[in-house]
Motif scaffolding. Structure first.
Motif, short mmCIF file in Angstrom:
data_model
loop_
_atom_site.label_atom_id
_atom_site.label_comp_id
_atom_site.label_asym_id
_atom_site.label_seq_id
_atom_site.Cartn_x
_atom_site.Cartn_y
_atom_site.Cartn_z
N GLY A 1 21.51 116.23 -10.65
CA GLY A 1 22.55 115.32 -9.45
C GLY A 1 22.47 115.82 -8.46
N VAL A 2 20.67 116.03 -8.21
CA VAL A 2 20.93 116.75 -6.32
C VAL A 2 20.43 115.89 -5.94
CG1 VAL A 2 19.96 118.85 -5.10
CG2 VAL A 2 20.72 119.22 -7.31
N THR A 3 20.87 115.76 -4.80
CA THR A 3 20.58 114.74 -3.68
C THR A 3 18.89 115.09 -3.06
OG1 THR A 3 22.54 114.06 -3.27
CG2 THR A 3 21.17 113.50 -1.51
N ILE A 4 17.83 114.34 -2.99
CA ILE A 4 16.64 114.37 -2.67
C ILE A 4 16.81 113.61 -1.21
CG2 ILE A 4 13.95 114.24 -3.40
CD1 ILE A 4 15.68 116.44 -4.43
N THR A 5 16.21 114.11 -0.19
CA THR A 5 16.32 113.55 1.43
C THR A 5 14.78 113.27 1.63
OG1 THR A 5 18.68 114.20 1.80
CG2 THR A 5 17.20 113.48 3.48
N LEU A 6 14.44 112.21 2.39
CA LEU A 6 13.24 112.50 2.85
C LEU A 6 13.28 112.72 3.99
CD1 LEU A 6 10.16 111.04 1.69
CD2 LEU A 6 10.95 109.32 2.74
#
Length: 524
Positions: free
Chosen positions: A415-420
């Protein structure tokens, strides 16, 4: 029984058998000569005739001489073979001691000996000995992707090309792995050494074909001139390595001569690495935080944890330099885990809607266990994975898509948010974004900082629309004034991270609970 002992035993056994045959044959002849008068024709012999006469003694002596002659010839042949075997063994041992077994080039020992001789034999006035250190570009990737067999074939071809490019008398050595060295004696100066380096670059510019696959290689070359740059062999190698280090930073085929300023910089960097190791051991690395704001409501949406290191009695080390040293020395893993752990402990006190953001660096991305390590830290600190954001630079995603998927897959599942991060600069495509399944994009600051510039606002609007079209949260980095934030919001950007000095964990806690009332909409 060892091979050499067995061979010695067999050789002596054959010799003893040969002598035994000669002695036995001689005894038989003596018995015959004694019992029978060999040269008598009578039917019976007298007592006198039963004794061995002179003619019979001569016959026995002749037989003994022939036997001993045969024995001597055989021993001579065996000794000759043994000498040839020893000469060949010594030649092979010398070859192993002074020659690289894979490429046939000189090895480090032979190169060191030749370099010491060159140091002891100064060139004529105006001339120099050129020491060139080479390191292949991209060899590790080829070796890892296609196997060590392909890597070995590549090294052999490189050695052949280097040999063809050099002057007669120049010594070429393979020092180990993909590291080569060239010692060119009595060159006319820096220009001649540069010409040699240029020939090497040209020789390695053509792709190498192995098993129907083409491999493009290049090389970084560091050059030290003797005796002007160094008075000893060890110092010459070190300074050529310093120049090579500078050439390798360009990530292409490049040539650099040794300069004293390079040495100063590298010595300072080595000293900084020692201090950094001591700082990690003493737990002196800590996080500082840079906030991101919700443009619609004005509240703090997230804090980005930034590694911080304060030298004793000095100013804070710039994060760019800290990360660069940590990446090169392999300390980035320890620093990343330390910063994450301390940031999670601090972030537990923030409001639940405020997230913690961390950057992932190239060294961490290459570690397949990065995801598992991060989840372990979250579990040990009791921090909710849903409140963590991991930011990966767009250029890293394009370059290392497979490694990124492996490293971050466990985080996505948790559930960790992945940011570009740095969105708009790394040439990512729909394919990359779909394959990686990111949650959020952060538009690079070079677009958001100059919204009044020609085309900048249109670019931000286009990037934001692209993100919304994929169902992603859109953030931007760079705009710190109110009008800029209003422009970002009207362009479709939802969050903004102004350029500002990072703050302490205490200040971050206070800011996270403060009612800022700086909503761009309310200020418009």
């Amino acid at each position: 029984m060892s091979y050499h002992l067995r061979e010695l035993y067999m050789r002596h056994r054959v010799s003893i058998n040969d002598l035994g045959i000669i002695v036995a044959s001689l005894l038989v002849l003596i018995f015959v000569a004694y019992e029978v008068d060999i040269f008598a024709n009578e039917a019976s012999v007298t007592f006198r005739q039963e004794t061995i006469e002179l003619d019979e003694v001569l016959l026995l002596g002749g037989c003994l001489a022939v036997g001993l002659l045969g024995f001597s010839v055989r021993r001579y042949i065996e000794q000759k073979r043994e000498m040839n075997r020893r000469v060949e063994a010594e030649r092979y041992a010398r070859q192993l001691a002074f020659q690289d077994p894979l490429t046939g080039l000189a090895n480090r020992r032979q190169f060191d000996d030749a370099l010491r001789v060159a140091i002891a034999s100064p060139p004529a006035a105006g001339a120099a000995h050129a020491l060139l250190m080479l390191d292949l570009n991209g060899f590790k990737k080829i070796n890892d992707s296609f196997g060590h067999g392909t890597g070995d074939e590549l090294l052999v071809i490189v050695a052949q090309r280097l040999s063809a490019a050099m002057r007669p008398g120049d010594l070429i050595a393979r020092l180990g792995g993909d590291e080569f060295a060239v010692l060119a004696l009595h060159v006319s100066g820096p220009e001649a050494a540069s010409n040699i380096a240029h020939r090497i670059v040209q020789a390695l510019s053509e792709p190498v074909t192995i098993a129907q696959s083409q491999h493009h290689i290049g090389t970084g070359i560091g050059i030290a001139l003797l005796p002007s740059d160094a008075q000893t062999a060890q110092e010459g190698i070190r300074k050529a390595d310093v120049a090579l280090y500078r050439a390798k930073t360009e990530h292409r085929s490049a040539t650099r001569f040794f300069e004293e300023q390079m040495d100063v910089v590298l010595r300072e960097r080595a000293e900084m690495e020692l201090h950094l190791r001591a700082a990690i051991a003493s737990d002196l690395i800590y996080p500082r935080f840079r906030p991101s704001f919700d443009l619609l409501g004005g509240s703090v949406a997230a804090f980005e944890a930034i590694p911080s290191w304060l030298l004793p009695g000095a100013a804070e080390v710039p994060v760019e330099r800290l990360v660069a040293i940590a990446e090169e020395s392999g300390l980035i893993h320890a620093i990343g885990e330390t910063v994450l752990r301390k940031a999670c402990l601090a972030a537990r006190s923030w409001p639940t809607h405020t997230k913690l953001s961390i950057d992932i660096y190239p060294g961490q991305l290459s570690d397949p266990s990065f995801g598992a390590t991060t989840l372990r830290v979250l579990h040990e600190t009791g921090f909710d994975p849903a409140r963590l954001e991991v930011e990966i630079a767009e250029s890293m995603l394009v370059r290392e898509l497979d490694a990124a998927k492996v490293a971050l897959a466990p985080l996505r599942q948790a559930g960790v948010t992945i940011t570009l991060d740095h969105f708009g600069t790394g040439y990512s495509s729909l394919y990359h974004m779909n394959e990686f399944k990111i949650d959020k994009v952060k538009i690079d600051r070079r677009f958001a900082e100059h919204l009044d510039g020609q085309g900048a606002d249109r670019m931000v609007r286009a990037l934001a629309g692209f993100g919304h079209g994929l169902g992603l949260l859109v953030s931007a980095e760079g705009s710190s004034d109110l009008m800029g934030q209003v422009s970002l919001l009207s362009s479709g950007v939802q969050q903004n991270q102004p350029v500002s000095e990072p703050i302490s964990s205490e200040d971050a806690l206070a800011m996270s609970f403060a009612d800022l009332h700086v909503s761009p909409r309310s200020g418009s």
